[in-house]
Scaffold this active site. Structure first.
Site, PDB file in Angstrom:
ATOM      1  N   LYS A 152       4.595   0.774   9.337  1.00 21.59           N
ATOM      2  CA  LYS A 152       4.552   2.031   8.342  1.00 21.59           C
ATOM      3  C   LYS A 152       3.925   3.097   9.454  1.00 21.59           C
ATOM      4  O   LYS A 152       4.552   4.308   9.552  1.00 21.59           O
ATOM      5  CB  LYS A 152       4.099   1.757   7.259  1.00 21.59           C
ATOM      6  CG  LYS A 152       4.711   1.380   6.100  1.00 21.59           C
ATOM      7  CD  LYS A 152       4.101   1.211   4.935  1.00 21.59           C
ATOM      8  CE  LYS A 152       3.274   0.073   4.885  1.00 21.59           C
ATOM      9  NZ  LYS A 152       2.649  -0.252   3.413  1.00 21.59           N
ATOM     10  N   ARG A 169       5.425 -12.823   9.436  1.00 19.83           N
ATOM     11  CA  ARG A 169       5.843 -11.601   9.379  1.00 19.83           C
ATOM     12  C   ARG A 169       7.506 -11.528   9.901  1.00 19.83           C
ATOM     13  O   ARG A 169       7.587 -12.271  10.877  1.00 19.83           O
ATOM     14  CB  ARG A 169       5.322 -10.484  10.236  1.00 19.83           C
ATOM     15  CG  ARG A 169       3.872  -9.838   9.551  1.00 19.83           C
ATOM     16  CD  ARG A 169       3.178  -8.971  10.668  1.00 19.83           C
ATOM     17  NE  ARG A 169       3.836  -7.682  10.310  1.00 19.83           N
ATOM     18  CZ  ARG A 169       3.075  -6.794   9.434  1.00 19.83           C
ATOM     19  NH1 ARG A 169       2.088  -7.326   8.563  1.00 19.83           N
ATOM     20  NH2 ARG A 169       3.500  -5.708   8.988  1.00 19.83           N
ATOM     21  N   GLU A 228       0.824  -1.200  -0.004  1.00 18.69           N
ATOM     22  CA  GLU A 228       0.066   0.017  -0.125  1.00 18.69           C
ATOM     23  C   GLU A 228       1.133   1.221  -0.006  1.00 18.69           C
ATOM     24  O   GLU A 228       1.807   1.298   0.774  1.00 18.69           O
ATOM     25  CB  GLU A 228      -0.879  -0.068   1.357  1.00 18.69           C
ATOM     26  CG  GLU A 228      -1.596   1.434   1.384  1.00 18.69           C
ATOM     27  CD  GLU A 228      -2.802   1.322   2.529  1.00 18.69           C
ATOM     28  OE1 GLU A 228      -2.762   0.312   3.323  1.00 18.69           O
ATOM     29  OE2 GLU A 228      -3.561   2.374   2.746  1.00 18.69           O
TER      30      GLU A 228
HETATM   31  P1  ATP Z   1       2.828  -2.133   7.776  1.00 14.81           P
HETATM   32  O1  ATP Z   1       2.081  -2.818   9.047  1.00 14.81           O
HETATM   33  O2  ATP Z   1       4.252  -1.960   8.126  1.00 14.81           O
HETATM   34  O3  ATP Z   1       2.408  -0.840   7.398  1.00 14.81           O
HETATM   35  P2  ATP Z   1       1.610  -3.849   6.008  1.00 14.81           P
HETATM   36  O4  ATP Z   1       1.581  -5.200   6.086  1.00 14.81           O
HETATM   37  O5  ATP Z   1       0.472  -2.713   6.026  1.00 14.81           O
HETATM   38  O6  ATP Z   1       2.732  -3.366   6.810  1.00 14.81           O
HETATM   39  P3  ATP Z   1       1.683  -3.548   3.012  1.00 14.81           P
HETATM   40  O7  ATP Z   1       2.173  -2.472   2.263  1.00 14.81           O
HETATM   41  O8  ATP Z   1       0.289  -3.843   2.922  1.00 14.81           O
HETATM   42  O9  ATP Z   1       2.409  -3.351   4.396  1.00 14.81           O
HETATM   43  O10 ATP Z   1       2.545  -4.693   2.773  1.00 14.81           O
HETATM   44  C1  ATP Z   1       2.981  -5.389   1.532  1.00 14.81           C
HETATM   45  C2  ATP Z   1       3.498  -6.613   1.472  1.00 14.81           C
HETATM   46  O11 ATP Z   1       4.454  -6.778   2.418  1.00 14.81           O
HETATM   47  C3  ATP Z   1       2.263  -7.725   2.112  1.00 14.81           C
HETATM   48  O12 ATP Z   1       2.226  -8.795   1.475  1.00 14.81           O
HETATM   49  C4  ATP Z   1       2.661  -7.673   3.665  1.00 14.81           C
HETATM   50  O13 ATP Z   1       2.366  -8.865   4.028  1.00 14.81           O
HETATM   51  C5  ATP Z   1       4.187  -7.791   3.478  1.00 14.81           C
HETATM   52  N1  ATP Z   1       4.744  -7.312   4.646  1.00 14.81           N
HETATM   53  C6  ATP Z   1       4.605  -6.441   5.484  1.00 14.81           C
HETATM   54  N2  ATP Z   1       5.210  -6.385   6.386  1.00 14.81           N
HETATM   55  C7  ATP Z   1       5.889  -7.612   6.558  1.00 14.81           C
HETATM   56  C8  ATP Z   1       6.892  -8.198   7.406  1.00 14.81           C
HETATM   57  N3  ATP Z   1       7.219  -7.388   8.635  1.00 14.81           N
HETATM   58  N4  ATP Z   1       7.301  -9.372   7.006  1.00 14.81           N
HETATM   59  C9  ATP Z   1       7.262  -9.979   6.192  1.00 14.81           C
HETATM   60  N5  ATP Z   1       6.186  -9.236   5.160  1.00 14.81           N
HETATM   61  C10 ATP Z   1       5.638  -8.150   5.350  1.00 14.81           C
HETATM   62 MG    MG Z   2      -1.506  -2.879   5.027  1.00 11.49          MG
END
Ligand code: ATP
Ligand code: MG
Length: 558
Positions: free
Chosen positions: A268, A258, A33
């Site tokens: 983020k 994760r 995102e």
């Molecule tokens: P955050 O909570 O940091 O905002 P998010 O999951 O909301 O992370 P996205 O932009 O939606 O961030 O994530 C893009 C991809 O990266 C998704 O497939 C998510 O599952 C993966 N991802 C995010 N954080 C991690 C992590 N700590 N380890 C592995 N994969 C991750």
């Molecule tokens: Mg997300």
């Protein structure tokens, strides 16, 4: 560190391929995102998705999951693309969820027409109140029984902008008594007048993540939709939507753990808070766990990929020790960084038996790991600097560095013996008077006497002062997210995470180019800041120390 480890997703894919699923295709995607900069957790996801595509001769898309315009920006889109490329990957196709807004809207009408969705007038608060809880079934919305015609009319008028923000939603009609709260008539569309970074003001209704994600996977032909464990509970909804919509293809969701790392937060939202509050100097502050911060600190894509490969992929959540990441960059920089000598906290040494003005040029090895890096000349003069910490007036028995009457070797030069200690009025040591033994060149000691200590040093006459920034963990505790209710996680910040100082370095370093890696012998790996350095005015950022300095501070549980 090995190249590409086998992990459970390989087994899953192998099983699908054995059954002839997806005509033998493997197609993954990385779906960020654009609401912030990528962090090292995303690097893991990138390595897994692009790595699988490469392994199976398949494809990997980059998809921006841009369904929440109030938090998304073009700046984030640009930084994400730059980060993926810097890590060494190139996507097969680039999509935005917003590319599919019209199709998704049509899918919304399709669900209505088949009695699988309805327009609901409950407020957000009412919806969550009606949803019940894990151990408590939900309550049906009074709008659940609206006719197909009425729903279609209302949904079209939602799109046309006839209703105020938040006054209506489109909800899937599934099961308010389901044990899985995600199946209790989840919201698919909301009314939100927000300017979208790509579609502008064309839409005032936006699909929810759950409605967009699986359908985008299907429309892009994704075979394996890899996500993190928190989406496991969304999977029944993912599958319900795929089954109830005329999508061209059925993707499969696979969850992995994760990445969690000690001494940092990986979210983020929290990282944005650090940026907005000025706690750090932007998203690319070298203390940040963002890919841009890690890059600016002097980490290489090779080291990050080796790290991601080393930690592997599993379903069970675990927290990786920060030192694992540091060792990955140490391994890599050990091979590529040019050695040099630099003194961070200098103390003056006068070598009495070298005449003032005399210069002896000595050979120093640029990189013992890489003979092709050659040698350079370093100047030995009457006055040199050594590290203050390399001298003790009262030395313990096993102290092999300099002390009154003791002998040490100056790296690439001769052995010196400390004859006299000079102090200022406050009793602080200001100068060490030494003599050198001319018989001790080229690592030799003529009478076979043992000189254990080897110190780094620079010539006082042939050195320059350069600005240096010493970075340490951003947080002082291993698990900064673990705070009692009501306590701000920011109280765990490490007040010593940045020390701005200067160093005395070999004169040739004045010309060090931005973006070059150096090992200051015995001190650490340093990177010439690509941002704040100017020609002939390098700024040195400490990528990492040579050893894990935190290990001894921690009480280990093993
Ligand atoms: P955050 O909570 O940091 O905002 P998010 O999951 O909301 O992370 P996205 O932009 O939606 O961030 O994530 C893009 C991809 O990266 C998704 O497939 C998510 O599952 C993966 N991802 C995010 N954080 C991690 C992590 N700590 N380890 C592995 N994969 C991750
Ligand atoms: Mg997300």
């Amino acid at each position: 560190m090995s190249v590409e480890q086998h992990h459970f997703i390989h087994d899953e894919i192998a099983r699908d391929l054995a059954h002839g699923a997806n005509e033998g295709r493997v197609h993954t995607r990385f779906p960020p995102e654009p609401n912030g900069y990528l962090h090292i957790g995303h690097a893991k996801s990138i390595c897994v998705n692009f790595g699988l595509a490469k392994h199976y001769n398949g494809k990997c898309n980059l998809r921006f999951d841009d369904t929440n315009p109030s938090k998304e920006e073009q700046e984030y889109v640009d930084s994400i693309q730059a980060d993926v490329r810097w890590l060494g990957f190139e996507w097969d196709a680039l999509y935005y969820a917003s590319d599919f807004f019209e199709q998704l809207y049509q899918y919304g009408e399709h669900l209505i027409q088949h009695g699988n969705a309805y327009v609901c007038d409950l407020s957000v608060d009412q919806i969550s109140e009606y949803r019940g809880w894990l151990d408590r079934p939900g309550k049906e919305s009074p709008y659940r029984t609206r006719s197909v015609e009425e729903n279609l009319d209302l949904f079209r008028r939602m799109r046309a902008g006839e209703f105020a923000d938040g006054t209506k939603t489109l909800r899937a009609k599934i099961d308010m008594a389901s044990p899985n709260p995600n199946l209790r008539d989840p919201v698919l569309y909301r009314i939100m007048r927000a300017h979208h970074h790509r579609t502008g003001d064309a839409w005032c209704i936006y699909p929810m993540y759950d409605f967009a994600h699986g359908q985008c996977d299907a429309l892009e032909g994704i075979t394996h939709s890899i996500c993190t464990l928190e989406f496991e509970i969304h999977k029944p909804l993912y599958n319900w939507l795929i089954q109830n919509l005329p999508v061209p293809h059925h993707p499969r969701q696979i969850e992995m753990a994760r990445l969690q790392l000690t001494y940092t937060v990986l979210s983020k939202r929290k990282l944005l808070e650090l940026v907005k509050s000025g706690t750090v100097d932007g998203w690319d502050d070298p203390r940040m766990p963002t890919i841009s911060g890690i890059r600016r600190r002097g980490y290489t894509p090779e080291a990050l990929r080796a790290f991601c490969d080393h930690i592997g992929v599993a379903r069970a959540t675990s927290t990786i020790e920060r030192v694992v990441l540091e060792n990955a960059i140490r391994d890599d920089l050990n091979k590529r960084a040019t050695r040099t000598m630099a003194v961070l906290d200098p103390i003056k040494v006068t070598i009495e038996n070298i005449a003032a003005g005399h210069v002896e040029w000595l050979d120093a090895v640029n990189n013992p790991e890489d003979p092709s890096a050659g040698t350079r000349k370093i100047a030995l003069t009457r006055t040199v600097y050594i590290e203050r910490d390399d001298f003790r007036e009262e030395a313990p028995k096993k102290y092999f560095r300099l002390a009154p009457g003791k002998e040490v070797r100056l790296r690439y030069a001769y052995c010196i013996t400390c004859k006299e200690v000079k102090k200022d009025a406050e009793g602080r040591v200001v100068e060490l008077v030494c003599t050198y033994d001319p018989q001790t060149g080229h690592g030799q000691t003529p009478d076979g006497r043992k000189v254990k200590g080897i110190l780094h040093w620079v010539s006082a006459e042939q050195c320059v002062d350069v600005p240096v920034r010493l970075y340490d963990h951003l947080f002082a505790v291993e698990h900064p997210d673990d705070v009692p209710e009501g306590v701000d996680w920011k109280t765990n910040l490490n007040p010593q995470s940045l020390v701005v100082t200067s160093a005395k370095v070999e004169a040739s370093l004045q010309a060090a180019a931005a973006g070059t890696h150096w090992q200051f012998e015995r001190v650490g790996y340093f990177y010439v800041d690509p941002k704040d350095s100017r020609p002939q005015a390098p700024v040195f950022l400490r990528t990492t120390t040579l050893k894990d300095t935190w290990a001894k501070l921690e009480k280990r549980e093993d």
